[in-house]
Design an enzyme around this catalytic site. Structure first.
Site, PDB file in Angstrom:
ATOM      1  N   TYR A  43       0.855  -1.178   0.000  1.00 13.35           N
ATOM      2  CA  TYR A  43       0.000   0.000   0.000  1.00 13.35           C
ATOM      3  C   TYR A  43       0.888   1.224   0.000  1.00 13.35           C
ATOM      4  O   TYR A  43       1.822   1.319   0.811  1.00 13.35           O
ATOM      5  CB  TYR A  43      -0.891  -0.013   1.255  1.00 13.35           C
ATOM      6  CG  TYR A  43      -1.807   1.182   1.363  1.00 13.35           C
ATOM      7  CD1 TYR A  43      -2.903   1.316   0.516  1.00 13.35           C
ATOM      8  CD2 TYR A  43      -1.581   2.174   2.322  1.00 13.35           C
ATOM      9  CE1 TYR A  43      -3.753   2.405   0.621  1.00 13.35           C
ATOM     10  CE2 TYR A  43      -2.435   3.261   2.437  1.00 13.35           C
ATOM     11  CZ  TYR A  43      -3.516   3.370   1.587  1.00 13.35           C
ATOM     12  OH  TYR A  43      -4.357   4.451   1.696  1.00 13.35           O
ATOM     13  N   ASP A  55       9.430   2.976  -0.366  1.00 12.73           N
ATOM     14  CA  ASP A  55       8.369   3.588   0.441  1.00 12.73           C
ATOM     15  C   ASP A  55       8.672   3.237   1.897  1.00 12.73           C
ATOM     16  O   ASP A  55       8.382   2.132   2.361  1.00 12.73           O
ATOM     17  CB  ASP A  55       7.012   3.044  -0.001  1.00 12.73           C
ATOM     18  CG  ASP A  55       5.865   3.617   0.845  1.00 12.73           C
ATOM     19  OD1 ASP A  55       6.146   4.195   1.918  1.00 12.73           O
ATOM     20  OD2 ASP A  55       4.708   3.475   0.437  1.00 12.73           O
ATOM     21  N   LYS A  76       4.835   9.475   8.830  1.00 11.90           N
ATOM     22  CA  LYS A  76       4.683   8.958  10.198  1.00 11.90           C
ATOM     23  C   LYS A  76       5.728   9.469  11.191  1.00 11.90           C
ATOM     24  O   LYS A  76       5.593  10.562  11.711  1.00 11.90           O
ATOM     25  CB  LYS A  76       4.638   7.429  10.161  1.00 11.90           C
ATOM     26  CG  LYS A  76       3.499   6.946   9.231  1.00 11.90           C
ATOM     27  CD  LYS A  76       2.949   5.612   9.562  1.00 11.90           C
ATOM     28  CE  LYS A  76       1.986   5.082   8.529  1.00 11.90           C
ATOM     29  NZ  LYS A  76       0.607   5.066   8.909  1.00 11.90           N
TER      30      LYS A  76
HETATM   31  N1  HOZ Z   1      -3.887   2.913   6.472  1.00 14.15           N
HETATM   32  C1  HOZ Z   1      -3.437   3.058   7.804  1.00 14.15           C
HETATM   33  C2  HOZ Z   1      -2.642   1.915   8.269  1.00 14.15           C
HETATM   34  N2  HOZ Z   1      -1.695   1.382   7.344  1.00 14.15           N
HETATM   35  C3  HOZ Z   1      -4.587   3.261   8.741  1.00 14.15           C
HETATM   36  C4  HOZ Z   1      -4.718   4.679   9.052  1.00 14.15           C
HETATM   37  C5  HOZ Z   1      -5.822   5.033  10.047  1.00 14.15           C
HETATM   38  O1  HOZ Z   1      -6.891   4.468  10.007  1.00 14.15           O
HETATM   39  O2  HOZ Z   1      -5.578   5.896  10.868  1.00 14.15           O
END
Ligand code: HOZ
Length: 430
Positions: A145, A240, A268
């Site tokens: 992702y 990434d 992050k």
């Molecule tokens: N896509 C995020 C984890 N890989 C989740 C983000 C969220 O829901 O805060």
């Protein structure tokens, strides 16, 4: 059972105004059912909800909070910064300070640009790679992702994996026709794509440790294979590191694995829990970005002073002797403990860990790619998840997300987690 009355009321109300009651799908608990606790505060390793429940948190805002919640130096610096103003849309010294820290830690990043999310970072890195190579196609891996930009919503992990969506309606097929997909950990499949599309592939984008289909470590020759193939065919290698950056090591997975990508995407941790992203890499490539070059990208809140402040304080705390060794010891203890109680309970679990990232796959078979990850029993995972939540352990609400260990988790809390996991696994036998 934990009390949940207030969260239920808040969730019902939220669903009237926010799709699914949330602003990001995974946190809705759709994959595990039930009502997510509505959180009111966090401190160290713990979060607290509106029903006065306390949880040991292994989500840590999905990665950024490697120091734990409300880490005092980060909070103090943010208080001071807020007094000075929250956004200027003009240059500040803070941006250069954080850029210098990142570049010193990650030598492949000679220049970088801050943005406000990982999605922006990957989207722009690919635009830049296409401009630099004058090629259109890109390769990504099934189950990886890289945010929700149109061209990347193909066989995606994270929320797409959680909700079993192979891609998203609303993305014209012309937007994904240049996105080629290979299985993770399979450099031969990538080589084949390079043969099929000679001189057409701008970049290979990869999570050096996959963390959005659950955690999957790269097999020994996978990343080196990608480095050789991209170099040979004049295409760019993009790491990434939105999740792995400053988590696997100070300087990220690339310093640990000793591989130099052309471009890196970050997010992050470098924002210390505030919204952030960044992309950076070779100076000759980054020099194509406007205003230096013709490739356009901009953002009013990019390099925001509060975000930069939280990032600087977080990296300062991480750049201390022994910090990553401490994180490794805590994470290894957790992994070992889970392996022990899983074997006592007779439950076939595949525990996959890379430093402080960990997934308990409910499958006895080895997990090396999306196909093997999808063999996990998600119904069993949901029962496991709810057992833990009711014992005060806040585990990621999806089989396909990572659990994050932080420096704030005490040895006692890790033991307590292992004991709760033991009881959860035993309860699954019935
Ligand atoms: N896509 C995020 C984890 N890989 C989740 C983000 C969220 O829901 O805060």
């Amino acid at each position: 059972m934990k009390k949940s009355k207030r969260s239920q009321r808040l969730f019902a109300e939220a669903q009237r105004y926010l799709p699914g009651g949330v602003n990001s799908p995974v946190r809705s608990f759709k994959a595990v059912g039930g009502t997510p606790p509505f959180i009111i505060r966090g401190k160290g390793s713990k979060i607290y909800d509106t029903n006065d429940n306390e949880f040991i948190d292994y989500v840590n805002s999905w990665g950024p909070l490697v120091l734990g919640h409300a880490h005092p130096p980060v909070v103090a610096a943010l208080k001071r910064a807020t007094e000075q103003g929250t956004s200027f849309g003009a240059p500040t010294e803070l941006e250069t300070t954080l850029a210098k820290m990142i570049s010193a830690a990650t030598p492949s990043i000679e220049m970088l640009r801050f943005v406000s999310s990982g999605t922006e970072a990957t989207m722009t890195a690919l635009r830049l790679a296409r401009a630099f190579t004058s090629r259109d196609k890109i390769i990504k891996f099934a189950g990886s992702y890289h945010g929700h930009a149109d061209g990347l919503l193909a066989k995606g992990g994270s929320g797409l994996a959680t909700l079993c969506l192979p891609d998203s309606p609303g993305v014209p097929s012309s937007y994904t026709e240049n996105t080629l997909i290979a299985p993770y950990n399979n450099a031969d499949a990538v080589e084949e794509l390079f043969h099929l599309y000679p001189e057409q592939i701008a970049a290979v984008i990869v999570e050096p440790v996959a963390a959005n289909m659950g955690v999957i470590s790269p097999q020994p020759v996978f990343l080196t294979g990608l480095r050789e193939l991209t170099k040979k065919s004049g295409s760019l290698l993009i790491f990434d590191e939105v999740i792995t950056g400053f988590r696997l090591a100070y300087g990220g997975a690339q310093t640990l694995f000793k591989i130099t990508p052309d471009l890196t995407c970050l997010g992050k941790i470098i924002g210390g829990g505030l919204p952030v992203g960044a992309y950076g890499g070779r100076r000759d490539i980054m020099s194509l970005m406007a205003p230096l070059g013709p490739v356009y990208q901009a953002g009013t809140l990019s390099g925001n002073p509060l975000v930069m402040t939280a990032g600087i304080e977080t990296l300062k705390a991480l750049n201390q002797p022994g910090v990553y060794a401490q994180l490794e010891t805590k994470s290894a203890t957790l992994e070992k403990g889970i392996a022990g109680v899983a074997s006592e309970a007779g439950i076939g679990l595949y525990i996959s860990r890379a430093a402080s990232l960990l997934t308990t796959f409910f499958t006895p078979g080895k997990v090396v790619d999306y196909e093997s990850a999808k063999k996990a029993d998600t119904a069993l995972f949901a029962r496991f998840f709810w057992h833990l939540l009711n014992e005060g352990i806040y585990w990621p609400s999806s089989q396909f997300e990572a659990a994050f260990v932080s420096l704030a988790h005490s040895d006692e809390e890790i033991q307590c987690t292992i004991e709760a996991i033991s009881r959860a696994l035993i309860s699954l036998r019935t």
